[in-house]
Design a protein around this motif. Structure first.
Motif, PDB file in Angstrom:
ATOM      1  N   PHE A   1      -0.445  -3.775   4.075  1.00  0.00           N
ATOM      2  CA  PHE A   1      -1.432  -4.237   3.106  1.00  0.00           C
ATOM      3  C   PHE A   1      -2.842  -3.828   3.509  1.00  0.00           C
ATOM      4  CE2 PHE A   1       2.237  -6.910   2.665  1.00  0.00           C
ATOM      5  CZ  PHE A   1       2.394  -6.974   1.296  1.00  0.00           C
TER       6      PHE A   1
ATOM      7  N   ARG B   1       0.818  -1.212   0.000  1.00  0.00           N
ATOM      8  CA  ARG B   1       0.000   0.000   0.000  1.00  0.00           C
ATOM      9  C   ARG B   1       0.854   1.267   0.000  1.00  0.00           C
ATOM     10  NH1 ARG B   1      -3.667   0.003   5.213  1.00  0.00           N
ATOM     11  NH2 ARG B   1      -4.195   2.082   4.431  1.00  0.00           N
TER      12      ARG B   1
ATOM     13  N   HIS C   1      -5.143  -3.721  -3.514  1.00  0.00           N
ATOM     14  CA  HIS C   1      -3.827  -3.863  -4.124  1.00  0.00           C
ATOM     15  C   HIS C   1      -3.960  -4.352  -5.548  1.00  0.00           C
ATOM     16  CE1 HIS C   1      -1.934  -3.454  -0.243  1.00  0.00           C
ATOM     17  NE2 HIS C   1      -2.779  -4.341   0.234  1.00  0.00           N
TER      18      HIS C   1
END
Length: 256
Positions: A230, A21, A247
């Motif tokens: 993440f 991220r 993602h």
């Protein structure tokens, strides 16, 4: 910004990445490299994030492809940019076209990147529990074979996804898997809560790949729920956040 698979990284003429991220322009709950076109993030931020990811993959933004994911078992063949703004409804893509990055989005589901180095055919699959159970991995392998790949020569990498110690499910979920095949029972262990279990999605994905004839498999071993690098759908629900980032995990054949 990206993590890689040692198996895939050793293959010449191939570029891939499991994006974290970090490294984007989005803010708040989407901080910062949100690639989710379907999220409620500022579309301009998502477009810039995807441009940065495309650049890292060595392609132009129009050659950085995704599909409209619907938790299906369906795979499509990509030969170039999608016409207009349309994206096919599917959960996997395959191609043998050089310079065309194919990617799937995920935020707990399993991103699977595949390649047959000899045939130079690649695939990318979005394998949540529903897609994995209904055959998205097998569809991806079948589609790769139609382009000249051989499943015995395919190398696969399992990316960041929600791991067993974070993935609690109810009894009806367990029943769905065990009724489909009693051999699925070992992918569940008891939870601390009655009538609940912990599901091993990564192990289930590996089993489906192996049963389909793919034996060269890498797994990055990362839990999207517990690793703050993440996005995680389940973590966002537990935090009562209104939405979550996604993602992109992508693969591309470099020009020879």
């Amino acid at each position: 910004m990206t993590l890689g698979s040692p198996l895939l990284s050793a293959i010449p003429g191939l570029r891939h990445g499991f994006f974290t991220r970090d490294g984007g322009v989005s803010g708040g709950i989407y901080e910062s490299l949100n690639g989710g076109i379907g999220s409620n993030d500022d579309p301009g931020h998502v477009a810039e994030n995807r441009r940065r990811m495309a650049q890292q993959m060595g392609v132009s933004p129009e050659h950085f492809l995704g599909v409209w994911q619907v938790h299906s078992p369906d795979a499509v063949v990509a030969t170039g940019p999608w016409p207009g703004r349309s994206r096919p409804r599917a959960d996997a893509m395959v191609t043998r076209t050089e310079g065309l990055a194919i990617g799937v989005t995920a935020a707990d589901c399993g991103p699977i990147l595949l390649v047959d180095p000899r045939a130079r055919v690649i695939g990318a699959a979005h394998a949540g529990w529903k897609g994995a159970l209904t055959g998205v991995l097998e569809s991806t392998i079948d589609a790769m074979e139609q382009l000249g790949a051989e499943r015995a020569g395919i190398v696969a990498a399992i990316g960041p996804l929600i791991r067993q110690n974070s993935y609690e499910v109810g009894a009806e979920f367990v029943d769905r898997f065990t009724l489909a095949d009693a051999a699925n029972a070992p992918f569940f262990i008891p939870s601390s809560r009655e009538k609940h279990a912990m599901f091993d999605l990564a192990g289930f994905i590996r089993m489906r790949l192996e049963n389909a004839g793919v034996l060269m498999i890498d797994d990055v071993g990362i839990d999207t729920y517990s690793d703050q690098r993440f996005f995680s759908y389940r973590r966002s629900v537990h935090r009562k956040e209104p939405d979550y980032g996604r993602h992109v995990h992508a693969i591309v054949l470099e020009h020879e």
